[in-house]
Design a protein around this motif. Sequence first.
Motif, PDB file in Angstrom:
ATOM      1  N   PHE A  16       0.899  -1.049   0.259  1.00 44.07           N
ATOM      2  CA  PHE A  16       0.057   0.349   0.326  1.00 44.07           C
ATOM      3  C   PHE A  16       0.945   1.155   0.231  1.00 44.07           C
ATOM      4  O   PHE A  16       0.493   2.529  -0.552  1.00 44.07           O
ATOM      5  CB  PHE A  16      -1.035   0.057   0.989  1.00 44.07           C
ATOM      6  CG  PHE A  16      -2.059   1.008   1.205  1.00 44.07           C
ATOM      7  CD1 PHE A  16      -3.665   0.927   0.189  1.00 44.07           C
ATOM      8  CD2 PHE A  16      -1.992   2.175   2.375  1.00 44.07           C
ATOM      9  CE1 PHE A  16      -3.894   2.511   0.600  1.00 44.07           C
ATOM     10  CE2 PHE A  16      -2.473   3.281   1.651  1.00 44.07           C
ATOM     11  CZ  PHE A  16      -3.743   2.936   0.991  1.00 44.07           C
ATOM     12  N   ARG A  17       1.610   1.377   0.972  1.00 44.45           N
ATOM     13  CA  ARG A  17       2.652   2.395   0.570  1.00 44.45           C
ATOM     14  C   ARG A  17       3.404   2.629  -0.508  1.00 44.45           C
ATOM     15  O   ARG A  17       3.441   3.765  -0.721  1.00 44.45           O
ATOM     16  CB  ARG A  17       4.252   1.840   1.832  1.00 44.45           C
ATOM     17  CG  ARG A  17       3.291   2.496   3.234  1.00 44.45           C
ATOM     18  CD  ARG A  17       5.179   2.451   4.119  1.00 44.45           C
ATOM     19  NE  ARG A  17       4.634   3.169   5.181  1.00 44.45           N
ATOM     20  CZ  ARG A  17       5.213   4.191   6.523  1.00 44.45           C
ATOM     21  NH1 ARG A  17       6.766   3.651   5.687  1.00 44.45           N
ATOM     22  NH2 ARG A  17       5.402   4.512   7.256  1.00 44.45           N
ATOM     23  N   GLN A  18       4.162   1.465  -0.959  1.00 46.10           N
ATOM     24  CA  GLN A  18       4.417   1.877  -2.190  1.00 46.10           C
ATOM     25  C   GLN A  18       3.591   2.350  -3.343  1.00 46.10           C
ATOM     26  O   GLN A  18       4.272   3.274  -3.902  1.00 46.10           O
ATOM     27  CB  GLN A  18       4.742   0.000  -2.809  1.00 46.10           C
ATOM     28  CG  GLN A  18       5.884   0.173  -2.194  1.00 46.10           C
ATOM     29  CD  GLN A  18       7.079  -1.745  -2.629  1.00 46.10           C
ATOM     30  OE1 GLN A  18       5.699  -2.145  -2.846  1.00 46.10           O
ATOM     31  NE2 GLN A  18       7.865  -1.452  -2.498  1.00 46.10           N
ATOM     32  N   ALA A  19       2.474   2.157  -3.545  1.00 47.70           N
ATOM     33  CA  ALA A  19       1.760   2.107  -4.161  1.00 47.70           C
ATOM     34  C   ALA A  19       1.256   3.614  -3.795  1.00 47.70           C
ATOM     35  O   ALA A  19       0.740   4.789  -5.103  1.00 47.70           O
ATOM     36  CB  ALA A  19       0.328   1.750  -4.792  1.00 47.70           C
ATOM     37  N   ALA A  20       1.369   4.260  -2.530  1.00 43.00           N
ATOM     38  CA  ALA A  20       0.882   5.634  -2.383  1.00 43.00           C
ATOM     39  C   ALA A  20       1.951   6.369  -2.456  1.00 43.00           C
ATOM     40  O   ALA A  20       2.190   7.558  -3.101  1.00 43.00           O
ATOM     41  CB  ALA A  20       0.954   5.914  -1.297  1.00 43.00           C
TER      42      ALA A  20
END
Length: 310
Positions: A16-20
């Motif tokens: 999720f962090r990478q996508a954000a």
Amino acid sequence: MTPLHRIEERLHALTFRQAAGLVAGSNLFLVALALALPADGEMRGPALLSILGNFHILALHIPAAVLLVVPLFEFFERHDQATATVRRLSVFSAIGTWAAVLCGIVHAHFNGFAGDAVQLHLWGGIAASAFASLASLLLAKEFRVRLAAQVLAIGVMGFAAHIGGELVHEEGFPFKPNKVASPKKAETPRVVTTSQKRDDYTQVVRPILEAHCVACHGAKKVKGKLRMDSLEALKKGGSEGPAFIQGDLKKSPMHARISLDSKDEDFMPPKDEKPLTKEQVQAIGFWIEGKPIPDDIAKAALAANNSAKK
Ligand code: HEC
């Protein structure tokens, strides 16, 4: 496995962090680009970038349509987790919106756009891209969150698209009927040349300005910070102050500029354009002086206008 499948797998594997980070980074890139390539009304080369910019008008419709379809699929499928179809459509619309906005920034910078409406459309478009990618970021969440994010993205996109529509068509679009359908306008005779019945601004001066000046002094391009598409805009004026002072030709830049020697660098319209005829200049002069425009001058001025439009 096709390259598209591979990209999809990679995106799916992101935390999720990478996508954000990807969402934030790509949209901040648009912000930086908009600041680096301002919409300042200048036309510039190279031709390839100018052409890429023109593709904005074409490119934007595809992601916009897909964005509209995503919540429909969600709504009918109502799965706890977003289905593959929803994921694909949502990611496609986010990337497509991003690309359309990129073309839009290039379009505004290289193809001579400027003005408040253009700025509003530009930042509205960047916001639409941010919300479209936020919606695909939230695909991992529950049904309600996903649906809300998608509807929000459509709302922001709708706002940006509306301002854009007004730029391409005219203010009030699409809620304004066309001239034939609108009885009030259809009844107005085309050329009223009898001074008693005539409103000189709307029937003589404005048509002249529309035919010869508004392309550079209107909603899309605002050269010299001056818009000439309404009486209020003329009174508000540009960087040299109001476009005209009632009763004072010398202090009225819009009259001064059209009555200069046509070789003067301040002469309007600029030298590649067709200059106003003597009668058109006189008609504008009479109007500024607050005198009714004589019938023969009004007629000749409007006739020259019509021939210029062809
Ligand atoms: C091809 C584009 C173009 C067209 C057409 C054009 N102008 Fe301009 N106009 C400019 C540019 C560029 C400037 C800013 C540079 C300058 O002040 O000369 C400008 C500036 C002006 C200004 C000064 C505004 C200010 O306050 O600084 C006036 C007045 C003006 N134009 C009047 C007219 C009138 C009247 C017409 C129609 C007869 C016209 N222009 C048509 C490009 C155009």
